[in-house]
Enzyme design. Structure first.
Site, PDB file in Angstrom:
ATOM      1  N   LYS A  52     -23.101 -23.266 -27.673  1.00 29.09           N
ATOM      2  CA  LYS A  52     -23.170 -21.834 -27.336  1.00 29.09           C
ATOM      3  C   LYS A  52     -22.483 -21.019 -28.424  1.00 29.09           C
ATOM      4  O   LYS A  52     -22.978 -19.974 -28.844  1.00 29.09           O
ATOM      5  CB  LYS A  52     -22.537 -21.585 -25.957  1.00 29.09           C
ATOM      6  CG  LYS A  52     -23.444 -22.090 -24.835  1.00 29.09           C
ATOM      7  CD  LYS A  52     -22.767 -22.144 -23.480  1.00 29.09           C
ATOM      8  CE  LYS A  52     -23.677 -22.872 -22.490  1.00 29.09           C
ATOM      9  NZ  LYS A  52     -23.071 -23.096 -21.186  1.00 29.09           N
ATOM     10  N   GLN A  96     -17.527 -22.227 -18.274  1.00 30.28           N
ATOM     11  CA  GLN A  96     -18.332 -23.451 -18.327  1.00 30.28           C
ATOM     12  C   GLN A  96     -18.119 -24.294 -17.065  1.00 30.28           C
ATOM     13  O   GLN A  96     -16.985 -24.568 -16.686  1.00 30.28           O
ATOM     14  CB  GLN A  96     -17.953 -24.252 -19.590  1.00 30.28           C
ATOM     15  CG  GLN A  96     -18.785 -25.494 -19.803  1.00 30.28           C
ATOM     16  CD  GLN A  96     -20.265 -25.209 -20.049  1.00 30.28           C
ATOM     17  OE1 GLN A  96     -20.630 -24.323 -20.802  1.00 30.28           O
ATOM     18  NE2 GLN A  96     -21.127 -25.958 -19.367  1.00 30.28           N
ATOM     19  N   ASP A 119     -24.305 -15.737 -17.136  1.00 29.63           N
ATOM     20  CA  ASP A 119     -24.977 -16.904 -16.558  1.00 29.63           C
ATOM     21  C   ASP A 119     -25.873 -16.504 -15.384  1.00 29.63           C
ATOM     22  O   ASP A 119     -26.701 -17.302 -14.937  1.00 29.63           O
ATOM     23  CB  ASP A 119     -23.933 -17.920 -16.051  1.00 29.63           C
ATOM     24  CG  ASP A 119     -23.699 -19.046 -17.043  1.00 29.63           C
ATOM     25  OD1 ASP A 119     -24.621 -19.340 -17.826  1.00 29.63           O
ATOM     26  OD2 ASP A 119     -22.601 -19.633 -17.027  1.00 29.63           O
TER      27      ASP A 119
END
Ligand code: NAP
Length: 277
Positions: A52, A96, A119
């Site tokens: 990422k 995460q 997200d």
């Protein structure tokens, strides 16, 4: 011959488009910043986070990295999220997953400001998706829509069957296909006659987490097959939820694993980041 949908190429196109957009934004004095939070030492999570950050670097997004020890308390993590929510220089926050077992993931995801939830997991964004309002959309299903559109595959009026109903893939996928005017059926572990239901699909999307489960007995001749699954098989080779070799000559288009849906997830994360500014 089936069209093999090249997710790597399409994701690179998206990243190049975003790179241009970010350059333009910089000329206007706007900077895109993503805060990436990793708790603990999970090796797979470390790889995801590194990928990422690499994508951010390519596009020109500033990434701030917070690597916290495994024993970080929920209160400490929530305090960091709150600090990032209030930081006007931060546009996107990514925590995460999975988090260590002593931390309540739902509580952490719900604490992220919906406007910075790149997200697309915050209940507010999930709710917006379900009533057709604009918000952050979960990256993997959003990536599937992009793959279909950029491959010239029409969705409207098509019979779409999704195998899997998880909060991060199956459910948002169903809502997105509905938004694109497909007729949608969602299957799960209690679905009866899965083969017959799956065979109705013009577009079959498989997100069940079962290596090479779907063979041609589940697929209508000429269907489009999107394989979201990702696994390492007994020979340490990457494979999906679909038995690619068994179905490839039977379909009109298919995503390979690797190189199909996988690369799209990060591209859509980057897109959410840029659009959050
Ligand atoms: P998940 O949370 O484990 O959900 C799996 C879903 O499949 C569940 O809804 C389950 O039904 C259903 N299912 C399992 N076995 C079934 C069976 N025999 N028949 C019918 N339905 C069945 O998985 P997920 O997080 O959605 O992920 C699915 C796959 O996609 C995994 O391989 C994951 O690694 C991969 N993935 C890839 C990406 C990417 O970027 N490419 C991103 C996310 C996930 P129940 O609800 O009834 O249990």
């Amino acid at each position: 011959m089936a069209l093999v949908i090249d997710g790597k190429k399409i994701s690179n196109e998206i990243k190049d488009e975003l790179k241009l957009k970010v350059e333009k934004m910089k000329e206007e004095g706007k900077q895109v910043t993503l805060a990436v939070v990793l708790v603990g030492d999970d090796p797979a999570s470390k790889v995801y986070v590194a990928n990422k950050k690499k994508a951010c670097e390519y596009i020109g997004i500033r990434s701030l990295s917070y690597e916290l020890p495994e024993q970080t308390s929920q209160a400490e993590l929530l305090a960091l999220v709150e600090k990032l929510n209030n930081d006007t220089d931060v546009n996107g926050i990514l925590v995460q997953l999975p988090l260590p077992a002593h931390i309540d993931e739902e509580a952490v995801l719900a604490a992220i400001s919906p406007a910075k939830d790149v997200d697309g997991f915050h209940p507010m964004n999930v709710g917006k998706l379900s009533i057709g309002q604009k918000g952050m959309v979960s990256c993997t299903p959003a990536g599937v829509i992009e793959l279909l559109k950029r491959s010239g595959i029409g969705i409207e009026g098509k019979e779409c069957v999704i195998i899997g109903r998880s909060n991060i893939v199956g459910k948002p996928m169903a809502l997105l296909m509905l938004k694109e005017n497909a007729t949608v059926t969602v299957c799960h572990s209690r679905t009866k006659n899965l083969k017959e239901v799956a065979k109705r699909a013009d577009i079959l999307i498989v997100a069940m987490g079962k290596p090479r489960f779907v063979n041609k007995e589940y697929v209508k001749e000429g269907a489009v097959v999107i394989d979201v699954g990702i696994h390492r098989d007994e020979n340490n080779k990457l494979c999906g939820d679909v038995d690619y070799n068994d179905v490839v000559d039977h379909v009109s288009a298919i995503t390979p694993v690797p190189g199909g849906v996988g690369p799209m997830t990060i591209a859509m994360l980057m897109k959410n980041c840029v659009e959050s500014v």
